[in-house]
Design a protein around this motif. Structure first.
Motif, PDB file in Angstrom:
ATOM      1  N   ASP A 154      -2.293   2.115  -4.889  1.00  0.00           N
ATOM      2  CA  ASP A 154      -2.037   3.512  -4.548  1.00  0.00           C
ATOM      3  C   ASP A 154      -3.129   3.921  -3.565  1.00  0.00           C
ATOM      4  OD1 ASP A 154      -1.811   6.202  -4.385  1.00  0.00           O
ATOM      5  OD2 ASP A 154      -1.571   6.542  -6.534  1.00  0.00           O
ATOM      6  N   VAL A 155      -2.774   3.996  -2.272  1.00  0.00           N
ATOM      7  CA  VAL A 155      -3.816   4.263  -1.265  1.00  0.00           C
ATOM      8  C   VAL A 155      -4.074   5.755  -1.058  1.00  0.00           C
ATOM      9  CG1 VAL A 155      -3.699   2.115   0.027  1.00  0.00           C
ATOM     10  CG2 VAL A 155      -2.095   3.933   0.574  1.00  0.00           C
ATOM     11  N   SER A 156      -3.460   6.575  -1.895  1.00  0.00           N
ATOM     12  CA  SER A 156      -3.734   8.012  -1.756  1.00  0.00           C
ATOM     13  C   SER A 156      -5.064   8.374  -2.418  1.00  0.00           C
ATOM     14  CB  SER A 156      -2.600   8.841  -2.348  1.00  0.00           C
ATOM     15  OG  SER A 156      -2.452   8.534  -3.711  1.00  0.00           O
ATOM     16  N   ARG A 157      -5.614   7.444  -3.233  1.00  0.00           N
ATOM     17  CA  ARG A 157      -6.902   7.712  -3.895  1.00  0.00           C
ATOM     18  C   ARG A 157      -8.032   7.171  -3.042  1.00  0.00           C
ATOM     19  NH1 ARG A 157      -6.276   5.661  -9.982  1.00  0.00           N
ATOM     20  NH2 ARG A 157      -8.524   5.901  -9.845  1.00  0.00           N
ATOM     21  N   ASP A 158      -9.154   7.915  -2.923  1.00  0.00           N
ATOM     22  CA  ASP A 158     -10.204   7.373  -2.064  1.00  0.00           C
ATOM     23  C   ASP A 158     -11.347   6.715  -2.833  1.00  0.00           C
ATOM     24  OD1 ASP A 158     -11.295   9.661  -2.953  1.00  0.00           O
ATOM     25  OD2 ASP A 158     -11.416  10.674  -1.001  1.00  0.00           O
TER      26      ASP A 158
ATOM     27  N   ALA B  28       0.876  -1.167   0.000  1.00  0.00           N
ATOM     28  CA  ALA B  28       0.000   0.000   0.000  1.00  0.00           C
ATOM     29  C   ALA B  28       0.914   1.219   0.000  1.00  0.00           C
ATOM     30  CB  ALA B  28      -0.867  -0.043   1.251  1.00  0.00           C
ATOM     31  N   GLU B  29       0.926   1.917  -1.091  1.00  0.00           N
ATOM     32  CA  GLU B  29       1.868   3.033  -1.217  1.00  0.00           C
ATOM     33  C   GLU B  29       1.105   4.324  -1.478  1.00  0.00           C
ATOM     34  OE1 GLU B  29       4.942   2.376  -0.684  1.00  0.00           O
ATOM     35  OE2 GLU B  29       5.153   0.240  -1.116  1.00  0.00           O
ATOM     36  N   THR B  30       1.715   5.430  -1.106  1.00  0.00           N
ATOM     37  CA  THR B  30       1.096   6.723  -1.421  1.00  0.00           C
ATOM     38  C   THR B  30       1.930   7.522  -2.416  1.00  0.00           C
ATOM     39  OG1 THR B  30       2.117   7.588   0.570  1.00  0.00           O
ATOM     40  CG2 THR B  30      -0.210   7.020   0.733  1.00  0.00           C
ATOM     41  N   ASP B  31       3.248   7.313  -2.409  1.00  0.00           N
ATOM     42  CA  ASP B  31       4.094   8.065  -3.347  1.00  0.00           C
ATOM     43  C   ASP B  31       4.890   7.087  -4.193  1.00  0.00           C
ATOM     44  OD1 ASP B  31       3.631  10.650  -1.968  1.00  0.00           O
ATOM     45  OD2 ASP B  31       4.660   9.565  -0.358  1.00  0.00           O
ATOM     46  N   ASN B  32       5.042   7.417  -5.416  1.00  0.00           N
ATOM     47  CA  ASN B  32       5.906   6.624  -6.275  1.00  0.00           C
ATOM     48  C   ASN B  32       5.580   5.136  -6.203  1.00  0.00           C
ATOM     49  OD1 ASN B  32       7.853   7.518  -7.976  1.00  0.00           O
ATOM     50  ND2 ASN B  32       9.155   8.273  -6.298  1.00  0.00           N
ATOM     51  N   ALA B  33       4.272   4.836  -6.300  1.00  0.00           N
ATOM     52  CA  ALA B  33       3.784   3.494  -5.977  1.00  0.00           C
ATOM     53  C   ALA B  33       4.553   2.377  -6.699  1.00  0.00           C
ATOM     54  CB  ALA B  33       2.298   3.415  -6.286  1.00  0.00           C
TER      55      ALA B  33
END
Ligand code: CTP
Length: 409
Positions: free
Chosen positions: A348-352, A323-328
């Motif tokens: 990419d867990v930065s997307r909801d 589970a990544e938020t940057d540079n997945a």
């Protein structure tokens, strides 16, 4: 993309018709292309628009084709279908099919098809037990039709008895069994972890994370359907675990570690979809910790289960998640190499709109050989199938993904 298996869902006039929308939805989740046909009476219970909107496909209805429309829809509609499911099936449609009566669009369509037929009856218990209905069911069975249910329970008429349409899950699983979508994992032992962490602090508090368990359950179910012998190791789950899959609860990292380790040697595949807690409380209080002005909670690192299993393995294929938020993608690739996995599925867990708790996800799948697969946003079930396609390929020695790991058989 591979063309989808087509199935026809024939809906007839019973109050259970409202459940057909759920059947259509579930079948689509299984990557099937669902084409609904309805009788005029079914339309009194549920609208064709519901099915057209759900399935994205034209709904076959009673009535003559308008000028300019396909003049023979009862012939063309079901062409290429791998199966016809009649759910709910009334006494009337069972009688017509058993006796060769084709007096409306749906019964004509059934008569014009040579696809296998599954029937899920729904009617009052007295109707179901009427000798002529029983005779018609026997006739259809002899002609090769399969029957799903009915179940016994409280019926729409208020009576209790046999005649209730079978539960949606059971109908869907029998359709899938009948379709024989490819049992390419037959006999393989697959260990799947799913869900989030619950690391206790005291008897009422815990440290947790936002994993619902949906991805892991989707993989476990898809693997079971493909013939694998699946064990699900479940952390904290937001969804029910499948009744037909052996499940062991392990909400803490130490419990999960023990459970996975016990079964790992015997397994062919380990899929670590669980969001394991990286830390646990240094000590767990035996009584509830009282309120105080401030509180420094001391944490210790949990074992890295996947890294340990990768170090221990001989034949096993190990798949991890990230589970990544940057540079997945880049971080995922590094994680695959650092932990020595065969494949990593990066979210990419930065997307909801996707990821945690959602039924959908958009992932990047990276294999040890450096291959990168980027499927579009799709249901977790479909992603599960793609992951299992790769695993099945690796198990039979395809894809050349395993060549870099020494000492494997
Ligand atoms: N994992 C594990 N044991 C842990 C932590 C994670 O087996 N103690 C597994 C997860 O199930 C997942 C993979 O390792 O398959 C990656 O998890 P993640 O927490 O994203 O990776 P970390 O290596 O902990 O990376 P980060 O430094 O980004 O937290």
């Amino acid at each position: 993309m591979m063309s989808k298996t087509k199935i026809v869902l024939a809906v007839t006039g019973s109050v259970a018709a409202y459940k057909s929308a759920e059947i259509a939805r579930r079948l689509m989740d299984e990557s099937l292309s669902v084409h609904v046909a309805m009788t005029a009476n079914a339309e009194k219970f549920i609208t064709p628009l519901t099915f057209a909107a759900l399935t994205g496909n034209h709904v076959l209805r009673h009535g003559y084709p308008a000028p300019g429309d396909d003049p023979m829809p009862h012939i063309t509609f079901q062409r290429g279908a791998s199966l016809i499911l009649i759910a709910p099936a009334t006494a009337n449609i069972i009688g017509k099919l058993a006796n060769g009566i084709a007096d409306d669009m749906l019964s004509s369509m059934l008569m014009a098809s040579d696809a296998p037929v599954l029937v899920a009856p729904a009617m009052n218990a007295n109707m179901y037990n009427h000798p002529s209905v029983r005779k018609n069911i026997e006739t259809l069975k002899q002609l090769g039709a399969g029957f799903i249910g009915p179940a016994t329970g409280e019926l729409a008429c208020g009576e209790t008895g046999e005649g209730k349409m079978e539960r949606v899950e059971n109908i869907v699983s029998q359709v899938l069994d009948r379709l024989d979508l490819g049992r390419d994992l037959l006999g393989r032992k697959i260990l799947v972890t799913a869900g989030g962490a619950r690391e206790p602090i005291d008897p009422v508090r815990f440290i947790g994370n936002r994993s619902s368990g949906k991805m892991g359950v989707a993989i476990a179910q898809a693997a079971a359907r493909r013939g694998a012998d699946v064990t699900l190791v479940a952390g904290a789950m937001e969804i029910p675990v499948p009744e037909d899959i052996e499940t062991i609860y392990a909400p803490t990292a130490l419990e999960m570690m023990r459970t996975v380790q016990e079964r790992f040697t015997d397994s062919d595949v380990l899929v670590m979809a669980a969001a394991v807690g990286d830390y646990r409380a240094r000590s767990v209080a035996s009584g509830k910790i009282k309120e105080k002005e401030s509180w420094d909670l001391s944490l210790v690192r949990n074992p890295d289960i996947i890294a340990k299993m990768c170090a221990l393995r001989n034949k096993q294929i190990v798949v991890g998640f990230a589970a990544e938020t940057d540079n997945a993608e880049k971080s995922g690739r590094e994680k695959l190499l650092r932990k020595n996995m065969d494949m990593i599925v990066v979210n990419d867990v930065s997307r909801d709109d996707i990821g945690f708790g959602s039924d959908y996800n958009e992932v990047v799948i990276i294999t040890r050989s450096g291959e990168t697969i980027k499927p579009q946003k799709m249901s977790k079930r479909e992603i599960g199938e793609i992951i299992l396609d790769r695993i099945a390929g690796m198990l039979t020695g395809g894809y050349g993904d395993r060549g870099l790991v020494g000492g494997r058989t």
